[in-house]
Design an enzyme around this catalytic site. Sequence first.
Site, PDB file in Angstrom:
ATOM      1  N   HIS A  16       0.716  -1.239   0.164  1.00 34.38           N
ATOM      2  CA  HIS A  16       0.071  -0.174  -0.107  1.00 34.38           C
ATOM      3  C   HIS A  16       0.830   1.254  -0.041  1.00 34.38           C
ATOM      4  CE1 HIS A  16      -3.662  -2.219   0.666  1.00 34.38           C
ATOM      5  NE2 HIS A  16      -4.311  -1.191   0.526  1.00 34.38           N
ATOM      6  N   LYS A  46     -10.039  -7.626   7.922  1.00 34.76           N
ATOM      7  CA  LYS A  46     -10.621  -8.056   9.043  1.00 34.76           C
ATOM      8  C   LYS A  46     -10.807  -6.813  10.002  1.00 34.76           C
ATOM      9  CE  LYS A  46      -7.075  -9.911  11.815  1.00 34.76           C
ATOM     10  NZ  LYS A  46      -6.678  -9.127  13.136  1.00 34.76           N
TER      11      LYS A  46
END
Lengths: 190, 281
Positions: free
Chosen positions: A37, A103
């Site tokens: 990222h 999550k």
Amino acid sequence: MAITLTPPLSGHDVRELSVGDPVLITGVIYTARDAAHQRLIELIERGEDLPVDLAGQIIYYTGPTPAQPGMATGSAGPTTSSRMDRFTPPLLAATGVRAMIGKGERSEEVSRSLGEHDAVYLVAVGGAGALLAEKIEAAEPAAWPELGTEAIFRLEVREFPAIVAIDTRGGNLYSAGRARYRRSASRKSC
Amino acid sequence: MRDIPASDITALVARLYQDANFNLPSDVIGALEGALLEEKSLTGIEVLETLLKNAGIAARKRVPLCQDTGLAVVFAEVGRDVHITGSTPQEAVDEGVDQARREGHLRASIVSDPCFDRVNTGTNAPAMLHLELVPGDSVKISVLPKGAGSENMSRTAMLKPADGPDGIIRFAVDTVEAAGANPCPPVFLGIGVGGSMDRAALLAKKALLRPAGEAHIDPRLGGLEQKIMDAVNDLGIGPGGFGGVVTCLGVAIEEYPCHIATLPVAVNIQCNSARRASGRI
């Protein structure tokens, strides 16, 4: 009844999804976690091309264990999504990613930007990496293999199970679920 | 004096670290099965069933229970009459962790410097080794592969002595509430009370070695563990964080004397994949 998702996804595909919907993903998804990222955002900020065309795609926040013989990957469950929160709004704006699997809760900014860019946040069961690995049929590095487990991998998955946690209308599975089963007064964190 | 070659320690750590990553302890499986009977949320029940199925697959195929095969936390109780030969305990343990990674196809998750380059060491070492000298001529090793999802949500606080047991309960509940779905609930809580800031954190980690369902030997602390467990389960976070009545599978408190002016408390959250293994040389 689970909804089948086969990327690439359109804005219409994801607008149809609602919080709590179980989905089964079949096709290609891409892994990316912290280090990938960071690199993607650096490229976007410099206006350079990305190594992978992510339009319509699903990003899976995972860093698998090395594959055992006969397996595409080793254990491959979701990692905590909130570490990617700061990267998600610019990534959605620049690439047209339609869904992320991870999550845990996301920030307000992420929730808002999902609505703005017609994207959804999906969650898989944390702690079920061995079971989820059985849904992965092939894996190959798609970018930055030098990052090891943090590289971007192209995964071919079959009936990979996830649940819609934030939909395009801002609905949130976590807050709704917690409110329903809470038996004590909410307290501010100290 | 008994000579124990460092290579024996390496071999034991390598075996234990793999065992822990493939085989969920039977008491943890029992706790998950118990939760299945209590849980009221259908999604929560599905999550618990998924976790039990996952444990079966991991054991059968020797695939790690979780892709985060952990920061290697290792407790070594070394007998006073033992002489470890060949290398230092840290070198022996680190080599065992790396051997487990190679043989068990575990993930290398450790970076060499935390602030700047964060380059992966490639070995999953160094381990966080806690050495203790004890009477006797044997070495007991316990490994605790610790996932970052739950470690990141753990906290330490310096409470006021007047805060007392209620303050400890409040801090533990607030810590779990703030953690939400991130530490992969249902969780276990290791709670260290007393000592100093650093000792409380170490006690909290050590408390995670206690098997699920085992209360503290002191009934007052056992009662406090139960109160914390009940209060945490009232939060409604549930399995996977999707809402439910089972948020916590166990609370273990370890205590130590402390200064008249302090009440250090550390809450170490452990995920549903509460992996550990012990062995002795």
